[in-house]
Design a protein around this motif. Structure first.
Motif, PDB file in Angstrom:
ATOM      1  N   GLU A 107     -23.348  13.733  91.008  1.00 57.74           N
ATOM      2  CA  GLU A 107     -24.029  13.122  89.707  1.00 57.74           C
ATOM      3  C   GLU A 107     -24.053  14.690  89.037  1.00 57.74           C
ATOM      4  O   GLU A 107     -24.921  15.601  89.457  1.00 57.74           O
ATOM      5  CB  GLU A 107     -25.346  12.610  89.970  1.00 57.74           C
ATOM      6  CG  GLU A 107     -25.771  11.397  90.340  1.00 57.74           C
ATOM      7  CD  GLU A 107     -26.880  10.453  89.973  1.00 57.74           C
ATOM      8  OE1 GLU A 107     -27.478  10.905  89.253  1.00 57.74           O
ATOM      9  OE2 GLU A 107     -26.561   9.346  91.011  1.00 57.74           O
ATOM     10  N   ASN A 150     -26.811  15.100  93.758  1.00 55.14           N
ATOM     11  CA  ASN A 150     -27.028  15.459  92.641  1.00 55.14           C
ATOM     12  C   ASN A 150     -26.401  17.232  92.092  1.00 55.14           C
ATOM     13  O   ASN A 150     -26.500  17.316  93.590  1.00 55.14           O
ATOM     14  CB  ASN A 150     -28.330  16.258  91.966  1.00 55.14           C
ATOM     15  CG  ASN A 150     -29.112  14.525  91.800  1.00 55.14           C
ATOM     16  OD1 ASN A 150     -28.558  13.793  90.603  1.00 55.14           O
ATOM     17  ND2 ASN A 150     -29.354  13.973  91.869  1.00 55.14           N
ATOM     18  N   GLU A 170     -29.061   7.076  96.000  1.00 60.45           N
ATOM     19  CA  GLU A 170     -29.466   9.612  94.936  1.00 60.45           C
ATOM     20  C   GLU A 170     -30.156   9.528  95.337  1.00 60.45           C
ATOM     21  O   GLU A 170     -30.871   9.094  95.922  1.00 60.45           O
ATOM     22  CB  GLU A 170     -29.970   8.441  93.512  1.00 60.45           C
ATOM     23  CG  GLU A 170     -29.817   9.663  92.844  1.00 60.45           C
ATOM     24  CD  GLU A 170     -29.851  10.330  91.510  1.00 60.45           C
ATOM     25  OE1 GLU A 170     -30.613   9.383  91.085  1.00 60.45           O
ATOM     26  OE2 GLU A 170     -30.214  11.599  91.354  1.00 60.45           O
ATOM     27  N   ASP A 172     -25.523  12.007  84.537  1.00 64.97           N
ATOM     28  CA  ASP A 172     -26.393  12.479  84.722  1.00 64.97           C
ATOM     29  C   ASP A 172     -26.578  12.455  83.336  1.00 64.97           C
ATOM     30  O   ASP A 172     -25.904  12.834  82.478  1.00 64.97           O
ATOM     31  CB  ASP A 172     -26.780  13.289  85.694  1.00 64.97           C
ATOM     32  CG  ASP A 172     -28.178  12.672  86.570  1.00 64.97           C
ATOM     33  OD1 ASP A 172     -28.196  11.690  86.065  1.00 64.97           O
ATOM     34  OD2 ASP A 172     -28.136  13.237  87.179  1.00 64.97           O
ATOM     35  N   LYS A 195     -25.245   7.855  83.212  1.00 71.27           N
ATOM     36  CA  LYS A 195     -26.249   7.411  83.737  1.00 71.27           C
ATOM     37  C   LYS A 195     -27.290   7.719  82.517  1.00 71.27           C
ATOM     38  O   LYS A 195     -27.181   8.872  82.057  1.00 71.27           O
ATOM     39  CB  LYS A 195     -27.019   8.384  84.918  1.00 71.27           C
ATOM     40  CG  LYS A 195     -26.001   7.979  85.826  1.00 71.27           C
ATOM     41  CD  LYS A 195     -27.108   9.084  87.381  1.00 71.27           C
ATOM     42  CE  LYS A 195     -28.397   7.437  87.525  1.00 71.27           C
ATOM     43  NZ  LYS A 195     -28.890   8.597  88.711  1.00 71.27           N
TER      44      LYS A 195
HETATM   45 CA    CA Z   1     -29.643  11.986  89.081  1.00 74.72          CA
END
Ligand code: CA
Ligand code: C2E
Ligand code: CA
Ligand code: CA
Length: 279
Positions: free
Chosen positions: A149, A117, A58, A179, A200
């Motif tokens: 995400e 992200n 990530e 996320d 997640k």
């Molecule tokens: Ca994240």
């Protein structure tokens, strides 16, 4: 008492004025930072729960401030969203992630999938798809090498539109992760309608494992539900071996956390990657 009240009032307005000035200063610096591209990415591995192999990384943005050193996203992402700067920062993040994949390839390292992200405001902007396509083309990166995400909040702001954007991402081959799952307000029916690949589990639920019965129940339910919809489950914020083994026992697929690796500069990650590739 009246005087004290007046002083308190002055105190509060002064604090508010100082805070506004600080934000204004930060915004000006942030604009400069965007022009100068003063951002860098740190990478945190996502590992298989059972074999601990690195499946992906990530990308987490940091601001390399000329005199303040490394500034964490918690100190500038919200302001960037508020002042309309997040799209420009997000564009730099996407470009850096794609360039890093190309750099690994040049160095003979098998690039891991990179998760990016994307915040709500950035997801709501039509330019996201163009930014992704441009960066992928520039660095010859395939959609299959990227994960986006998104939070439930980003998806739920306009579910109709979100579904369309997710489908467009999918056509590019980009995978989608939801996320901070469990902290928003999405219902099961929405989860079913969003074509996501990965869920997640938010760190706030992992924190209570393995003792907290509520966190155990929620984690178990999310895993069962995600699996029944064909999605993989990643647990965030795994800090202890007890948490890791509880998640493994519940059938969680992947995990991230300080137990397995903190976000790190790319130089530090390379050792972990070559280990993963060469056994
Ligand atoms: Ca994240
Ligand atoms: P997130 O996407 O939920 O990322 C996970 C955060 O938890 C990261 O903080 C990571 O360093 C931290 N973390 C990871 N493992 C552990 C653990 O075991 N224990 C604890 N206590 N923390 C752990 P970071 O890097 O400060 O990022 C904070 C948030 O800033 C991210 O939360 C994400 O929402 C946002 N962010 C980061 N990079 C970007 C970006 O490039 N674009 C956008 N839009 N947002 C970003
Ligand atoms: Ca999170
Ligand atoms: Ca978060």
């Amino acid at each position: 008492a009246k005087a004290a009240g007046k002083n308190r009032f002055h105190f509060h307005t002064e604090v508010a004025a100082r805070e506004a000035a600080r934000q204004f200063e930060l915004e000006a610096q942030l604009r400069l930072a965007i022009a100068r591209e003063e951002f860098e990415l740190h990478y945190q591995p996502k590992l298989g729960v059972d074999d601990r192999a690195v499946t992906a990384v990530e990308a987490l943005v940091r601001w390399r401030h000329p005199n303040r050193g490394l500034v964490m996203p918690g100190e500038f992402i919200a302001l960037a969203e508020d002042r309309g700067l997040i799209v420009a920062i997000g564009r730099l993040v996407i470009k850096m992630a794609c360039r890093q994949i190309a750099a690994w390839r040049r160095q003979g390292i098998e690039p891991p999938c990179v998760a990016i992200n994307v915040s709500a405001k950035q997801f709501a902007d039509d330019v996201l798809l163009a930014d992704l396509t441009a960066a992928m083309t520039e660095s010859s990166v395939g959609g299959g090498e990227l994960v986006v995400e998104l939070t439930e909040t980003a998806l739920m702001a306009d579910p109709e539109r979100a579904t369309g954007v997710l489908e467009a991402l999918r056509r590019l081959g980009v995978r989608i992760a939801i996320d901070d799952f469990g902290t928003g307000y999405s219902s099961l029916s929405y989860l079913k309608r969003f074509p996501a690949d990965e869920v997640k589990i938010d760190r706030s639920f992992v924190d209570g494992l393995p003792e907290d019965p509520d966190d155990l129940a929620i984690t178990q339910a999310v895993i069962a539900m995600a699996h029944s919809l064909g999605m993989k489950v990643v647990a965030e914020g795994v800090e202890t071996e007890a948490q890791r083994s509880a998640l493994a026992a519940m059938g969680c697929d992947q995990m991230q956390g300080y137990l397995l690796g903190r976000p790190m500069p790319v130089e530090d990650l390379v050792g972990r990657l070559s280990k993963a590739v060469h056994g």
